[in-house]
Design a protein around this motif. Structure first.
Motif, PDB file in Angstrom:
ATOM      1  N   PHE A  58       0.824  -1.205   0.000  1.00 46.39           N
ATOM      2  CA  PHE A  58       0.000   0.000   0.000  1.00 46.39           C
ATOM      3  C   PHE A  58       0.862   1.260   0.000  1.00 46.39           C
ATOM      4  CE2 PHE A  58      -3.600  -2.410   2.438  1.00 46.39           C
ATOM      5  CZ  PHE A  58      -3.675  -3.302   1.385  1.00 46.39           C
ATOM      6  N   ALA A  59       1.850   1.287   0.913  1.00 41.17           N
ATOM      7  CA  ALA A  59       2.604   2.528   1.083  1.00 41.17           C
ATOM      8  C   ALA A  59       4.001   2.475   0.474  1.00 41.17           C
ATOM      9  CB  ALA A  59       2.702   2.879   2.569  1.00 41.17           C
ATOM     10  N   GLY A  60       4.394   1.305  -0.059  1.00 41.11           N
ATOM     11  CA  GLY A  60       5.688   1.217  -0.731  1.00 41.11           C
ATOM     12  C   GLY A  60       6.886   1.165   0.200  1.00 41.11           C
ATOM     13  N   LEU A  61       6.674   0.727   1.447  1.00 40.65           N
ATOM     14  CA  LEU A  61       7.783   0.653   2.397  1.00 40.65           C
ATOM     15  C   LEU A  61       8.202  -0.796   2.567  1.00 40.65           C
ATOM     16  CD1 LEU A  61       6.177   2.987   5.060  1.00 40.65           C
ATOM     17  CD2 LEU A  61       8.021   3.586   3.488  1.00 40.65           C
ATOM     18  N   LEU A  62       9.432  -1.102   2.183  1.00 42.35           N
ATOM     19  CA  LEU A  62       9.894  -2.491   2.253  1.00 42.35           C
ATOM     20  C   LEU A  62      10.466  -2.775   3.631  1.00 42.35           C
ATOM     21  CD1 LEU A  62      10.501  -5.227   1.116  1.00 42.35           C
ATOM     22  CD2 LEU A  62      12.507  -4.301  -0.031  1.00 42.35           C
ATOM     23  N   SER A  63       9.698  -3.509   4.444  1.00 39.05           N
ATOM     24  CA  SER A  63      10.189  -3.917   5.756  1.00 39.05           C
ATOM     25  C   SER A  63      10.667  -5.349   5.681  1.00 39.05           C
ATOM     26  CB  SER A  63       9.079  -3.798   6.804  1.00 39.05           C
ATOM     27  OG  SER A  63       9.336  -4.681   7.877  1.00 39.05           O
ATOM     28  N   LEU A  64      11.878  -5.597   6.137  1.00 39.25           N
ATOM     29  CA  LEU A  64      12.373  -6.964   6.225  1.00 39.25           C
ATOM     30  C   LEU A  64      12.570  -7.331   7.692  1.00 39.25           C
ATOM     31  CD1 LEU A  64      14.877  -6.985   3.238  1.00 39.25           C
ATOM     32  CD2 LEU A  64      12.519  -7.756   3.300  1.00 39.25           C
ATOM     33  N   GLY A  65      11.912  -6.564   8.557  1.00 42.63           N
ATOM     34  CA  GLY A  65      12.046  -6.817   9.980  1.00 42.63           C
ATOM     35  C   GLY A  65      10.715  -7.165  10.627  1.00 42.63           C
ATOM     36  N   GLU A  66       9.830  -7.765   9.843  1.00 42.83           N
ATOM     37  CA  GLU A  66       8.510  -8.105  10.366  1.00 42.83           C
ATOM     38  C   GLU A  66       8.628  -9.000  11.610  1.00 42.83           C
ATOM     39  OE1 GLU A  66       6.437  -6.377   8.980  1.00 42.83           O
ATOM     40  OE2 GLU A  66       4.459  -7.118   9.504  1.00 42.83           O
ATOM     41  N   ALA A  67       9.651  -9.853  11.628  1.00 39.65           N
ATOM     42  CA  ALA A  67       9.833 -10.759  12.765  1.00 39.65           C
ATOM     43  C   ALA A  67      10.026  -9.983  14.065  1.00 39.65           C
ATOM     44  CB  ALA A  67      11.037 -11.665  12.515  1.00 39.65           C
ATOM     45  N   MET A  68      10.615  -8.814  13.968  1.00 39.13           N
ATOM     46  CA  MET A  68      10.813  -8.021  15.177  1.00 39.13           C
ATOM     47  C   MET A  68       9.459  -7.637  15.788  1.00 39.13           C
ATOM     48  SD  MET A  68      12.677  -4.360  15.821  1.00 39.13           S
ATOM     49  CE  MET A  68      12.088  -3.557  14.352  1.00 39.13           C
ATOM     50  N   ASN A 116      14.617   5.515   2.428  1.00 36.31           N
ATOM     51  CA  ASN A 116      13.610   4.745   1.700  1.00 36.31           C
ATOM     52  C   ASN A 116      14.218   3.523   1.047  1.00 36.31           C
ATOM     53  OD1 ASN A 116      11.131   6.237   1.953  1.00 36.31           O
ATOM     54  ND2 ASN A 116      12.186   7.857   0.830  1.00 36.31           N
ATOM     55  N   GLY A 117      13.359   2.761   0.398  1.00 39.31           N
ATOM     56  CA  GLY A 117      13.813   1.670  -0.454  1.00 39.31           C
ATOM     57  C   GLY A 117      14.698   0.685   0.282  1.00 39.31           C
ATOM     58  N   VAL A 118      15.792   0.339  -0.397  1.00 45.39           N
ATOM     59  CA  VAL A 118      16.706  -0.664   0.142  1.00 45.39           C
ATOM     60  C   VAL A 118      17.264  -0.225   1.499  1.00 45.39           C
ATOM     61  CG1 VAL A 118      18.844  -1.879  -0.289  1.00 45.39           C
ATOM     62  CG2 VAL A 118      17.333  -1.379  -2.173  1.00 45.39           C
ATOM     63  N   TYR A 119      17.511   1.055   1.641  1.00 49.09           N
ATOM     64  CA  TYR A 119      18.092   1.550   2.886  1.00 49.09           C
ATOM     65  C   TYR A 119      17.130   1.305   4.051  1.00 49.09           C
ATOM     66  CZ  TYR A 119      21.513   3.843  -0.079  1.00 49.09           C
ATOM     67  OH  TYR A 119      22.504   4.083  -0.980  1.00 49.09           O
ATOM     68  N   PHE A 120      15.859   1.562   3.808  1.00 49.92           N
ATOM     69  CA  PHE A 120      14.870   1.316   4.857  1.00 49.92           C
ATOM     70  C   PHE A 120      14.818  -0.179   5.167  1.00 49.92           C
ATOM     71  CE2 PHE A 120      10.462   0.395   6.200  1.00 49.92           C
ATOM     72  CZ  PHE A 120      10.447   1.134   7.371  1.00 49.92           C
TER      73      PHE A 120
ATOM     74  N   HIS B  90      14.604  -5.274 -13.493  1.00 50.39           N
ATOM     75  CA  HIS B  90      13.566  -4.256 -13.643  1.00 50.39           C
ATOM     76  C   HIS B  90      12.465  -4.406 -12.593  1.00 50.39           C
ATOM     77  CE1 HIS B  90      12.179  -7.879 -15.598  1.00 50.39           C
ATOM     78  NE2 HIS B  90      10.952  -7.421 -15.458  1.00 50.39           N
ATOM     79  N   LEU B  91      12.548  -5.450 -11.772  1.00 53.46           N
ATOM     80  CA  LEU B  91      11.477  -5.698 -10.806  1.00 53.46           C
ATOM     81  C   LEU B  91      11.669  -4.845  -9.552  1.00 53.46           C
ATOM     82  CD1 LEU B  91      11.097  -9.574 -10.994  1.00 53.46           C
ATOM     83  CD2 LEU B  91       9.776  -7.816 -12.155  1.00 53.46           C
ATOM     84  N   PRO B  92      10.584  -4.639  -8.788  1.00 54.63           N
ATOM     85  CA  PRO B  92      10.726  -3.856  -7.563  1.00 54.63           C
ATOM     86  C   PRO B  92      11.638  -4.548  -6.548  1.00 54.63           C
ATOM     87  CG  PRO B  92       8.479  -4.716  -7.790  1.00 54.63           C
ATOM     88  CD  PRO B  92       9.193  -4.986  -9.065  1.00 54.63           C
ATOM     89  N   ASP B  93      12.107  -3.750  -5.591  1.00 49.59           N
ATOM     90  CA  ASP B  93      13.075  -4.222  -4.598  1.00 49.59           C
ATOM     91  C   ASP B  93      12.668  -5.526  -3.929  1.00 49.59           C
ATOM     92  OD1 ASP B  93      14.685  -2.066  -5.021  1.00 49.59           O
ATOM     93  OD2 ASP B  93      13.821  -0.867  -3.397  1.00 49.59           O
ATOM     94  N   HIS B  94      11.369  -5.628  -3.564  1.00 47.27           N
ATOM     95  CA  HIS B  94      10.992  -6.799  -2.769  1.00 47.27           C
ATOM     96  C   HIS B  94      11.055  -8.077  -3.596  1.00 47.27           C
ATOM     97  CE1 HIS B  94       7.117  -5.264  -4.360  1.00 47.27           C
ATOM     98  NE2 HIS B  94       6.876  -6.527  -4.561  1.00 47.27           N
TER      99      HIS B  94
END
Lengths: 343, 288, 244
Positions: A58-68, A116-120, B90-94
């Protein structure tokens, strides 16, 4: 509120949804204990995948810390229960609050600087790992030895204390998943949902239209992590033991986002579909490879399957299936298409 | 006991140089191809296993195995980019993340199937030797390992600075469209870059076996370590990766003395979080 | 002339030592339509971005109806009544044309139905009614420029900043767009400041023109006078041909 939620949903999709829900409600009557445990897992991943999807889809925020967020929620309610005898029905408020606060803290720190993005994503991993190591060293909550809950009366239905049979957990998770679906549906149709999608597509353009990007992102990360915290309560009381190594593991985060990605990020039903598809698939893979007695073979094929799906269907499976079934007007994206002929 | 502290810090710094070399592999790939290699640690573990195998079977020194291991990893990285990663660019980060995570899972499982869950180490003839420099005592293995890491890193810097291919790769990283316009074969250069990044972590893996034993589940730990270092130094900055490695080597050593050893990675992550908050572009990174 | 509605005072902005805008001042009275013209790289878009809050100026100030805008975030400037378009269009690609515009309308209503309805009306005004269910990826560039205008307009701005929205339009389309803005200006009293290369539109639409060159204001006046000004002629014709 109900009117906004129903807006644009074709009758066909509503009927399909009602059928699926009835099937899921009736399922415990027909399946054995093993199948029920798989369904419980599937619902758990459907719920958490949906919570994760709120941020990225929805908001475009990539979280890889859902486990936290799940782990903190789990430890909060389990700790209260084990140390102070507070029932989880009250403890869940602390769980949600702690996880939401953690999400808000990460968000506040990141979004202030427009990370944002990868950094987030990397920041969320860092926080997750940091939390894991801290809990690992926190003897009061069991540390790396784990936190174990009293196991008593695993037959009945003690909802207040979340002590009971797997069937109870199944219905609790089914209710949570349904509630989460409705919440997402409502949010997507609301002003916040429009703003999230606008931010996801173009932050600068959103700003120029009066969207408070910081506040909207904070809302996304807070709601999503609070919802994940609630899943943590079930996680703790279903398994009755908690280990930082597993609860906060990156692989736990990956398991939660897997269903959503395979189902279709940003879609409303994709996370549910993905979890209902992948969890049994994973189990089947376990069963198929069990006989080989070769450690690692299941993970090997699992990795291959996931990679194959990503390569074959980068937008997820659900949009394609929904299109084939004529259900693709469920998403708000298509409401306009309806209005064209109607209104 | 200042000498004890100095010994611990220097030993940390020497290990930090190897971390830095490994992180350099991640940084080079991100800096040019714009892919975060989430299978970094798993690839490195593969290099460590390969080295261990060669050392134990042929009786060679790990540093002699290094060129071969680095070459194998180069080929692996090149093919990986050419046949797999290119398709998700070309795909998004995830989506990229999930593909790399799937690759990481597959690699770990492969190491487990091939090498088994046991820990494997190498025995070095000079494993217990050390140099005494005044009051300082330096492990011979660490000195050799750090020197090798510096040499490889130095060669890489030279390659990017002076060779035509290195310059072309840097041009690709700076301006993708521009590189296309002037007629560079960007696809090939990307594959080369991924190969060079993989070569880097292959070399780091070969060196790493001198310091620690190998087992299949080490991957995620090294991936995370490389992330921390690279963000600390600045994503995409080569000098930053080496500097970040040194900083983490120091901080781990320091945390081991000041706190419990088990908290040393918490210390690194705390450091990382602080850096991200006060200087999101990292120590030597350029502002986006 | 009544007091200025939009007032830019001695704006300056440098990027890495390069002066993009230097000591630029101008006033736009309420309800007026003014244009900002000049060769490429003259500092027009930078000026817009300062007004819209994307950049803070190194020096100078901007007031809207007496309220200082410098220091506010872009979203707050929008809420203060400034709508803007982007020269390089920035549609929300994952949303339909109508949803794009509804985001703008949600500035003043939290009711998404109302926002969608208003968006539909705004799109109709700009001749995009039949495209509203489409993805912005599937409409032409001139249509995307119109979408930019519709989106900004949907926020119900008191000042509309238009950055080259006529580029790529056919003469008849340009005339239609000019008529739309004139009608909008007459009906709602919205103040308009436009950056434009299409002189046909500038001449027809604007009451007053500010000419920038190398970041400095070299001339200001009625369109007919400005195009006869020697300094303006020199900056357009006396130099080597502009890049674009």
């Amino acid at each position: 509120m109900i009117e906004t939620m129903l807006a644009g949903a074709p009758r066909r999709a509503l009927v399909a949804l009602a059928l699926l829900l009835s099937a899921l409600v009736a399922a415990p009557l027909f399946v054995n204990a093993y199948a029920l445990s798989v369904l419980i897992l599937a619902l758990y991943y459907a719920y958490t995948g949906q919570a994760w999807n709120m941020m990225i889809g929805f908001a475009g925020l990539l979280s890889l810390g859902e486990a936290m967020f799940v782990g903190l929620g789990a430890y909060a309610s389990a700790g209260l229960f084990q140390k102070f005898g507070v029932p989880p029905v009250l403890g869940l408020f602390l769980s949600v609050a702690v996880s939401a606060a953690a999400g808000a803290a990460v968000g506040w720190l990141a979004f202030r600087f427009d990370i944002n993005g990868v950094y987030f994503a990397l920041l969320t991993i860092a926080f997750s790992e940091f939390t894991r190591i801290l809990v690992d060293n926190w003897a009061y909550l069991g540390g790396s030895e784990g936190l174990f809950l009293h196991v008593s009366g695993l037959a009945g239905w003690d909802i207040v204390n979340l002590r009971g049979s797997p069937v109870m957990f199944y219905y609790v998770l089914l209710a949570m998943t349904s509630g989460m679906f409705l919440l997402c549906r409502y949010l997507l149709a609301s002003r916040l949902g429009y703003y999230w999608r606008a931010i996801r597509e173009d932050q600068d353009a959103a700003r120029s239209l009066g969207v408070d990007v910081f506040a909207c992102k904070m809302a996304a990360v807070t709601i999503s992590s609070g919802a994940a915290g609630l899943a943590g309560v079930v996680y703790a009381f279903y398994y009755n033991n908690l280990f930082p190594e597993t609860a906060f593991a990156l692989s736990h985060s990956i398991d939660m986002l897997l269903g959503a990605v395979v189902g279709g990020v940003g879609t409303l039903f994709g996370p549910i579909f993905g979890a209902l598809l992948l969890t049994p698939l994973g189990e089947a893979l376990t069963a198929a490879t069990d006989g080989l007695r070769l450690p690692g073979v299941k993970q090997f094929f699992w990795g291959v399957v996931v990679a194959a799906i990503v390569l074959a269907r980068p937008t997820g499976l659900w949009p394609m299936i929904a299109g084939a079934l004529g259900l693709d007007k469920v998403g708000l994206d298509k409401v306009d298409a309806d209005e064209k002929s109607g209104r | 006991m200042p000498a004890t502290y100095a010994n611990i810090l220097i030993s940390g710094a020497l290990a930090g140089l190897i971390y830095g070399l490994s992180a350099l592999g991640l940084s080079v790939i991100f800096g040019v191809v714009r892919i975060v290699n989430f299978a970094h640690g798993e690839m490195m573990v593969g290099a460590m296993f390969l080295t261990t195998l060669m050392v134990n079977a042929l009786g060679l020194d790990p540093l002699l195995c290094l060129p071969v291991v680095a070459a194998v990893l180069f080929v692996f990285g090149y093919l990986l980019q050419r046949f797999l990663i290119e398709r998700v660019a070309h795909l998004p980060d995830h989506m990229q993340f999930l593909l790399m995570a799937a690759l990481a899972t597959t690699l770990t499982a492969a190491w487990l199937m091939i090498f088994g869950p046991e820990t494997r180490g190498v025995r070095l003839s000079y494993g217990y030797d050390s140099y005494e420099v005044g009051p300082l005592i330096l492990d011979k293995t660490r000195v050799f390992a750090a020197a090798a890491a510096l040499v490889v890193a130095g060669l890489l810097f030279a390659f990017f600075r002076w060779s035509a291919t290195g310059k072309a790769i840097r041009a690709c990283g700076d301006n993708h469209t521009g590189a296309l316009v002037v007629g560079l074969d960007v696809r090939k250069l990307y594959a080369l870059t991924f190969g060079i990044g993989a070569m880097c972590l292959g070399a780091a893996g070969a060196i790493m076996v001198m310091l620690i034993d190998t087992q299949p589940y080490l991957g995620p730990q090294y991936t995370l370590l490389a992330f921390v270092i690279v963000i600390l130094g600045g994503l995409g900055s080569m000098a930053g990766a080496m500097l970040g490695g040194l900083v983490i080597g120091f901080s781990e050593a320091l945390a081991g003395v000041l706190f419990q050893p088990s908290l040393k990675s918490a210390f690194s992550f705390a450091l990382l979080i602080v850096i991200l908050l006060v200087r999101p572009q990292g120590l030597l990174g350029k502002r986006a | 002339m009544a007091g200025a509605f939009l007032r830019a005072r001695a704006l300056s902005k440098s990027f890495r030592g390069l002066r993009a805008v230097s000591d630029v001042s101008f006033d736009v009275p309420a309800g007026a339509i003014h244009a900002l013209i000049g060769p490429n790289g003259a500092g027009k878009t930078t000026t817009f971005n300062i007004v819209a809050g994307v950049f803070a100026p190194d020096a100078g100030g901007v007031t809207l109806d007496g309220v200082e805008l410098v220091g506010k975030r872009p979203e707050d400037i929008c809420r203060a009544g400034v709508g803007r378009t982007f020269q390089i269009v920035k549609p929300f690609r994952g949303m339909s044309v109508q949803e794009n515009v509804a985001v703008g309308a949600l500035r003043w209503t939290s009711n998404t139905r109302e926002a969608r309805d208003y968006a539909a009306d705004t799109l109709a005004l700009l001749g995009l009614a039949d495209k509203r269910a489409m993805s912005p990826d599937h409409i032409t560039l001139p249509d995307r420029k119109r979408l930019e205008v519709a989106r900004a307009l949907a926020t119900k701005p008191r000042l509309l900043l238009l950055d080259e929205v006529m580029a790529g339009l056919r003469p008849t389309e340009t005339d239609a767009m000019v008529a739309t803005f004139q009608k909008l200006n007459a009906d709602t009293g919205v103040t308009i400041l436009l950056i434009e290369h299409v002189m046909r539109a500038v001449m027809a639409l604007s009451q007053r023109v500010v000419v920038l060159n190398h970041g400095e204001k070299i001339c200001e006046g009625a369109p007919a006078d400005v195009v006869r000004d020697p300094a303006v002629l020199e900056c357009y014709l006396g130099e080597p041909a502009p890049h674009a």
